[in-house]
Design an enzyme around this catalytic site. Structure first.
Site, PDB file in Angstrom:
ATOM      1  N   MET A 151     -19.221  27.684  35.500  1.00 43.04           N
ATOM      2  CA  MET A 151     -18.755  26.990  34.292  1.00 43.04           C
ATOM      3  C   MET A 151     -18.098  28.025  33.388  1.00 43.04           C
ATOM      4  O   MET A 151     -18.349  29.225  33.522  1.00 43.04           O
ATOM      5  CB  MET A 151     -19.921  26.402  33.478  1.00 43.04           C
ATOM      6  CG  MET A 151     -20.867  25.517  34.229  1.00 43.04           C
ATOM      7  SD  MET A 151     -20.428  23.792  34.046  1.00 43.04           S
ATOM      8  CE  MET A 151     -21.558  23.071  35.254  1.00 43.04           C
TER       9      MET A 151
ATOM     10  N   ASN B 277     -24.017  32.547  37.254  1.00 44.09           N
ATOM     11  CA  ASN B 277     -24.874  33.471  36.497  1.00 44.09           C
ATOM     12  C   ASN B 277     -25.844  34.193  37.432  1.00 44.09           C
ATOM     13  O   ASN B 277     -26.037  35.416  37.342  1.00 44.09           O
ATOM     14  CB  ASN B 277     -25.692  32.716  35.447  1.00 44.09           C
ATOM     15  CG  ASN B 277     -24.832  32.113  34.346  1.00 44.09           C
ATOM     16  OD1 ASN B 277     -23.659  32.453  34.210  1.00 44.09           O
ATOM     17  ND2 ASN B 277     -25.410  31.211  33.573  1.00 44.09           N
TER      18      ASN B 277
ATOM     19  N   ASP C 125     -31.398  32.136  34.563  1.00 39.23           N
ATOM     20  CA  ASP C 125     -30.535  32.576  35.674  1.00 39.23           C
ATOM     21  C   ASP C 125     -30.663  34.084  35.889  1.00 39.23           C
ATOM     22  O   ASP C 125     -30.632  34.558  37.036  1.00 39.23           O
ATOM     23  CB  ASP C 125     -29.079  32.204  35.385  1.00 39.23           C
ATOM     24  CG  ASP C 125     -28.917  30.715  35.172  1.00 39.23           C
ATOM     25  OD1 ASP C 125     -29.617  29.942  35.860  1.00 39.23           O
ATOM     26  OD2 ASP C 125     -28.116  30.319  34.310  1.00 39.23           O
TER      27      ASP C 125
ATOM     28  N   ASP D 257     -30.110  35.597  21.923  1.00 38.58           N
ATOM     29  CA  ASP D 257     -29.461  34.468  22.589  1.00 38.58           C
ATOM     30  C   ASP D 257     -30.161  34.281  23.937  1.00 38.58           C
ATOM     31  O   ASP D 257     -30.077  35.157  24.799  1.00 38.58           O
ATOM     32  CB  ASP D 257     -27.962  34.792  22.779  1.00 38.58           C
ATOM     33  CG  ASP D 257     -27.183  33.650  23.405  1.00 38.58           C
ATOM     34  OD1 ASP D 257     -27.803  32.676  23.869  1.00 38.58           O
ATOM     35  OD2 ASP D 257     -25.938  33.748  23.445  1.00 38.58           O
TER      36      ASP D 257
ATOM     37  N   GLY E 230     -29.292  40.279  24.092  1.00 37.83           N
ATOM     38  CA  GLY E 230     -27.834  40.386  23.884  1.00 37.83           C
ATOM     39  C   GLY E 230     -27.202  39.014  23.798  1.00 37.83           C
ATOM     40  O   GLY E 230     -27.758  38.034  24.287  1.00 37.83           O
TER      41      GLY E 230
HETATM   42  O1  RIB Z   1     -28.395  28.341  32.535  1.00 35.45           O
HETATM   43  C1  RIB Z   1     -27.373  28.577  31.602  1.00 35.45           C
HETATM   44  C2  RIB Z   1     -26.105  27.951  32.067  1.00 35.45           C
HETATM   45  O2  RIB Z   1     -26.277  26.539  32.082  1.00 35.45           O
HETATM   46  C3  RIB Z   1     -24.916  28.194  31.193  1.00 35.45           C
HETATM   47  O3  RIB Z   1     -24.190  29.333  31.586  1.00 35.45           O
HETATM   48  C4  RIB Z   1     -24.122  26.905  31.316  1.00 35.45           C
HETATM   49  O4  RIB Z   1     -22.886  27.096  31.886  1.00 35.45           O
HETATM   50  C5  RIB Z   1     -25.012  25.952  32.109  1.00 35.45           C
HETATM   51  O5  RIB Z   1     -24.624  25.894  33.424  1.00 35.45           O
END
Ligand code: RIB
Length: 311
Positions: A11, A43, A253, A247, A286
């Protein structure tokens, strides 16, 4: 070198840092906005690659600027994107994200091209996929693709890490028998089992119902409470380290990508979890999603500042 494959989403994260959520009908100014690479699959791939794993990505982008940036980002991160296809006429996946001053986030996803990742794409990548030690899956691509990949991996004795996010009641657990590692967060575990998940005892009881259905290991991810590892032999709580979050987007992930890296690199499950909770903790200090993922040098420097040793 550990070899990891991700069959999953990408994404573009459109991240707005807010003072609070606007009320319906209200216009509210927010102090900051950033665009960055995201998507649960991408990610996890980037976290593992930053730590030094060889990573193969199977995914789909749209024929647009977000898709081109995503491909450029994979190249920059050293992720093998030979099996990332371009779909004409649909948008790439995008995720508007709102981050509150506490670091907590709210995410919308528009799957776009991710909805076009099909079992045939997995078959086309099969020879490369089956050269990997671990295959990572999430739920931002069609469920038929997830089931197909699990079946392929199982038939060839490859271990699968399935991150059931975002959770859906449509997930057919009968098709996930033999998944090696299932990694729900508290909410996902509650939704999938219909059981309470507030205490560690409740989480263990809910996780055991998944083991009864054929999943081999449940790793419940609990944010600042660390993780609970549940196997047929017992449950182990792995605490995390205390940090001040800036954040939290993508921390789950970061956890999975780093867990995969350490596990595929030869660590045992508990040792891999020990490092993965720290890697995720480092990421929340970060801003941004992938941007907050450290390479091995940055991760080692962070580990030197918290209890638990340095990898
Ligand atoms: O887990 C976080 C992710 O969830 C974000 O990067 C967003 O794109 C969604 O897929």
């Amino acid at each position: 070198m550990a070899r990891i494959a991700v069959v999953g989403s990408n994404m573009t994260d459109l991240v707005t840092y807010i003072t609070r959520m606007p009320a319906r009908g209200e216009t509210l100014e927010a102090p900051r906005f950033e665009i960055g690479p995201g998507g649960k699959g991408a990610n996890q791939a980037v976290a593992a690659a930053r730590l030094g794993s060889e990573v193969l990505m199977v995914s789909k982008v749209g024929d647009d600027v977000f898709g081109r940036n995503t491909l450029a980002n994979f190249a920059e991160q050293g992720v093998d994107a030979r099996h990332v296809g371009v779909v004409a006429g649909v948008s790439s996946g995008v995720a508007p994200i709102f981050v509150e001053p506490s670091g907590e986030n709210s995410i919308l996803i528009i799957k776009g091209a991710n909805n076009h990742l099909r079992p045939a794409d997995v078959d086309a990548a099969a020879a490369d996929l089956l050269r990997c030690d671990l295959i990572l899956l999430q739920l931002e691509v069609p469920l038929e693709t997830i089931y197909h990949t699990v079946a392929l991996a199982t038939a060839h004795g490859r271990r699968v890490v399935l991150n059931p996010a975002p959770a859906t009641r449509e997930l057919d657990l009968a098709k996930l028998r033999d998944v090696a590692f299932f990694t729900p967060n508290r909410g996902e575990l509650a939704l999938l089992t219909g059981m309470p998940t507030e205490t560690l005892a409740q989480i263990e009881a809910a996780a055991r119902t998944l083991l009864d259905r054929g999943i081999r290991t449940v790793i419940a991810t609990l944010g600042h409470d660390g993780v609970l590892l549940v196997t047929p032999e017992g449950a182990t709580h792995v605490p995390t380290v205390e940090v001040t979050p800036v954040d939290t987007t993508g921390a789950g992930d970061a956890f999975i990508g780093s867990f995969a890296h350490f596990l595929a690199g030869g660590a045992d499950v508990k040792q891999a979890l020990h490092w993965a909770v720290r890697y995720a903790a480092h990421s929340v200090t970060g801003r941004g999603t992938q941007r907050s993922y450290g390479d091995m040098a940055a991760f080692r420097a962070f580990c030197a500042t918290v209890p638990g040793g340095v990898p």
